[in-house]
Scaffold this active site. Structure first.
Site, short mmCIF file in Angstrom:
data_model
loop_
_atom_site.label_atom_id
_atom_site.label_comp_id
_atom_site.label_asym_id
_atom_site.label_seq_id
_atom_site.Cartn_x
_atom_site.Cartn_y
_atom_site.Cartn_z
N TYR A 117 0.84 -1.20 0.00
CA TYR A 117 0.00 0.00 0.00
C TYR A 117 0.88 1.25 0.00
O TYR A 117 0.64 2.20 -0.73
CB TYR A 117 -0.91 0.01 1.23
CG TYR A 117 -1.97 1.08 1.13
CD1 TYR A 117 -3.20 0.80 0.55
CD2 TYR A 117 -1.74 2.38 1.61
CE1 TYR A 117 -4.18 1.77 0.43
CE2 TYR A 117 -2.71 3.35 1.50
CZ TYR A 117 -3.93 3.05 0.91
OH TYR A 117 -4.88 4.02 0.80
N PHE A 139 -8.05 19.30 -25.18
CA PHE A 139 -8.47 17.91 -25.31
C PHE A 139 -9.81 17.81 -24.57
O PHE A 139 -10.06 18.57 -23.65
CB PHE A 139 -7.42 16.96 -24.73
CG PHE A 139 -7.80 15.53 -24.90
CD1 PHE A 139 -7.80 14.96 -26.17
CD2 PHE A 139 -8.21 14.75 -23.83
CE1 PHE A 139 -8.20 13.64 -26.35
CE2 PHE A 139 -8.60 13.43 -24.01
CZ PHE A 139 -8.60 12.88 -25.27
N THR A 140 -10.67 16.87 -24.98
CA THR A 140 -12.04 16.81 -24.42
C THR A 140 -12.05 16.81 -22.89
O THR A 140 -12.76 17.61 -22.27
CB THR A 140 -12.76 15.53 -24.91
OG1 THR A 140 -11.88 14.42 -24.71
CG2 THR A 140 -13.13 15.63 -26.37
N ASP A 184 1.04 18.87 -21.35
CA ASP A 184 0.32 17.60 -21.44
C ASP A 184 1.17 16.68 -22.30
O ASP A 184 1.27 16.85 -23.52
CB ASP A 184 -1.07 17.82 -22.05
CG ASP A 184 -1.88 16.52 -22.15
OD1 ASP A 184 -1.26 15.44 -22.12
OD2 ASP A 184 -3.11 16.61 -22.27
N LYS A 196 -1.34 6.16 -22.94
CA LYS A 196 -0.79 6.46 -24.26
C LYS A 196 0.72 6.55 -24.24
O LYS A 196 1.39 6.04 -25.11
CB LYS A 196 -1.37 7.77 -24.75
CG LYS A 196 -2.86 7.68 -24.86
CD LYS A 196 -3.51 9.00 -25.04
CE LYS A 196 -5.01 8.80 -24.92
NZ LYS A 196 -5.70 10.03 -24.60
N ARG A 206 -14.47 12.69 -34.38
CA ARG A 206 -13.86 13.84 -33.71
C ARG A 206 -14.40 15.06 -34.43
O ARG A 206 -13.80 15.59 -35.34
CB ARG A 206 -12.33 13.78 -33.77
CG ARG A 206 -11.73 12.71 -32.90
CD ARG A 206 -11.54 13.12 -31.44
NE ARG A 206 -12.67 12.85 -30.56
CZ ARG A 206 -12.54 12.56 -29.27
NH1 ARG A 206 -11.37 12.47 -28.70
NH2 ARG A 206 -13.60 12.39 -28.52
N PHE A 237 -20.33 12.48 -26.30
CA PHE A 237 -19.91 11.54 -27.35
C PHE A 237 -19.66 10.14 -26.81
O PHE A 237 -19.71 9.17 -27.54
CB PHE A 237 -18.66 12.05 -28.07
CG PHE A 237 -17.46 12.20 -27.18
CD1 PHE A 237 -17.25 13.37 -26.46
CD2 PHE A 237 -16.54 11.17 -27.06
CE1 PHE A 237 -16.14 13.50 -25.63
CE2 PHE A 237 -15.43 11.30 -26.23
CZ PHE A 237 -15.24 12.47 -25.51
#
Ligand SMILES: *Cc1c(COP(=O)(O)O)cnc(C)c1O
Length: 482
Positions: A80, A132-133, A223, A266, A389, A455
């Protein structure tokens, strides 16, 4: 591998890995695909993979793992608190991204939640190259707004600009002067700008951003979810950096940011994420959010196995042969399709090939959702699942009016090391058939429209019986074949 020649035909991509585990795919008949589309509300997010042949919806969490990543997962240290696995991830972040302090999070949007809650107050505006969304959703959720300051030709879908992800420095300066630094929590730069077709920014642009940030005393947040691919394209396209290693380029980019965050789904693995910085006071400000939303400071909602895979994946980002496969396949996809007259976003970016749906479906209006309709039509005629998109992925304003998207794209993601060249050729072949029959594609309309990130869960229906007509034409041309 920009400087290495494998064939006389330099444009032929080559896999620099071998396949050791395979997964069987299903190519179900078109009649089943039509039923599956209906069940999914004509939204490819609603499809089940049992009905999907090539899943090109995203690169997120579906990149192929390496033998070394799987091996590392076996030595994961379950604890933990104080896990050695976390120490290995910390070390990898420091070695590859050059940042000492690491906060683990369960995925990229969790990092955005932490950043938004820590630094953004109601009325703030965040300047950025492009949103970005999930970034936009988190910023607006805490009462902020965004200013997108992309260079002018960024939204020109067919272009030769190698760095369409660049922020416009003049616009940035003007924006800061007009808004006032008090209302600007930070400048956000997104590597390989996802929503405009995986388009990179250059290092010289990032240097300019840093210069402006220093002048006004602002913070830069990077990002880095698609940083490896951005670095690969810098190496290929930015003259000054062609001779540098991936490691040099990555560190140069992260070194210009105060805070770097990433979706490890990613960047390096299949789950997880992180926020890192060299500024201890920033680390401390964010630290409290981790036990609150994510988990203890040494796992942040991730399993230790994922943490091990991230650490190895980060080091693999330094190896061009690990990164190059997806961008070179995308280049092949885009250029081959373009040569057949199919309107593709150029230059080829990363993450996937992008079809310009506004031009593909030029007979549809934007509020008939051309990109959503094209995604549905391509699935119907091929079993290939891409992602809309465009306006379906957009939002409504406070009065409930639709905000039409800047671009209408069908994204065909090419996750790392997952597809073979013949599968890419299949996609091009069916795309070409659809292009020849494009007039049969009709519009879509909402049946169920959620308020946030519509979406993902939204359901639509065709505005006429065009899917049937498309299926009939397919049967006529393809006979009994799938
Ligand atoms: C995917 C992505 C995110 C969000 O990451 P998740 O792990 O999906 O939550 C944020 N920024 C960019 C640029 C992304 O591509």
């Amino acid at each position: 591998m920009p400087n290495v020649k494998f064939y006389k035909n330099e444009d032929l991509p080559l896999e620099l890995h071998k396949v050791r585990i395979v997964q069987k795919l299903n190519l179900v008949p078109i009649e089943r695909r039509l039923d599956a589309l209906k069940e999914a509300g004509y939204n490819t997010f609603g499809l089940r993979t049992a009905d999907v042949f090539l899943d090109m919806i995203t690169d997120s969490g579906v990149n192929a793992m390496s033998d070394n990543q799987l091996a590392a997962m076996m030595r994961a240290d379950d604890a933990y608190a104080g896990s050695q696995s976390f120490e290995r991830m910390q070390k990898a972040v420091e070695d590859v991204l050059g940042k000492k302090y690491l906060l683990p999070v369960h995925q990229g949007r969790a990092a955005e939640n932490v950043l938004a809650r820590t630094f953004i107050k109601p009325g703030d505006v965040v300047p950025m190259n492009y949103h970005f969304t999930t970034t936009l959703a988190h910023i607006t959720e805490v009462g902020g707004t965004i200013a997108e300051l992309l260079c002018d030709d960024a939204l020109e879908l067919s272009s030769t600009n190698p760095f369409k992800g660049n922020i416009d420095i003049d616009k940035l300066v003007r924006f800061i002067e007009e808004t006032g630094v008090e209302r600007i929590p930070f400048i956000r730069m997104e590597a390989s700008t996802n929503l405009i077709g995986g388009q990179p920014f250059s290092i010289s642009n990032m240097l300019d951003v840093r210069r402006v940030a220093d002048k006004y005393g602002l913070m830069v947040v990077l990002d880095a979810s698609l940083l490896g691919e951005n670095a690969f394209l810098v190496k290929q396209r930015e003259k000054e950096w062609g001779e540098n290693s991936m490691g040099d380029i990555l560190k140069m980019m992260t070194g210009l940011a105060d805070i770097v965050y990433f979706s490890a789904r990613k960047l390096s693995s299949s789950r997880g994420g992180g926020i890192c910085t060299n500024r201890h006071e920033l680390y401390q400000k964010m630290e409290v959010m981790i036990p609150l939303f994510e988990g203890f400071l040494t796992y942040g909602g991730m399993s230790v196995r994922e943490i091990e895979a991230i650490a190895v994946g980060l080091y693999e980002t330094l190896d061009e042969t690990m990164i190059s496969q997806s961008p070179t396949f995308i280049k092949y996809l885009v250029e081959t399709a373009e040569a057949k007259g199919i309107p593709m976003v150029t230059p080829p970016g990363v993450l996937g090939g992008h079809v310009n749906a506004m031009e593909f479906c030029s007979h549809l209006r934007q509020n008939q959702y051309p990109a959503g309709a094209l995604a549905a039509a391509l699935y119907l005629c091929s079993g290939v699942r891409g992602m809309e998109r465009g306006t379906v992925s957009s939002v409504r304003d406070e009065q409930g009016n639709e905000i039409l998207s800047d671009v209408e794209l069908l994204r065909l993601a090419v996750p790392r090391r997952v597809f073979t060249l013949s599968q890419i050729n299949y996609v091009i072949d069916r795309l070409e058939w659809l292009w020849d029959n494009r007039k049969l594609i009709g519009g879509l309309q909402w049946v169920y429209e959620p308020r946030v990130l519509r979406f993902f869960m939204g359901k639509l229906e065709p505005t006429s019986d065009w899917p049937h007509r498309l299926m009939e034409k397919f049967r006529k041309d393809f006979g009994d074949s799938l």
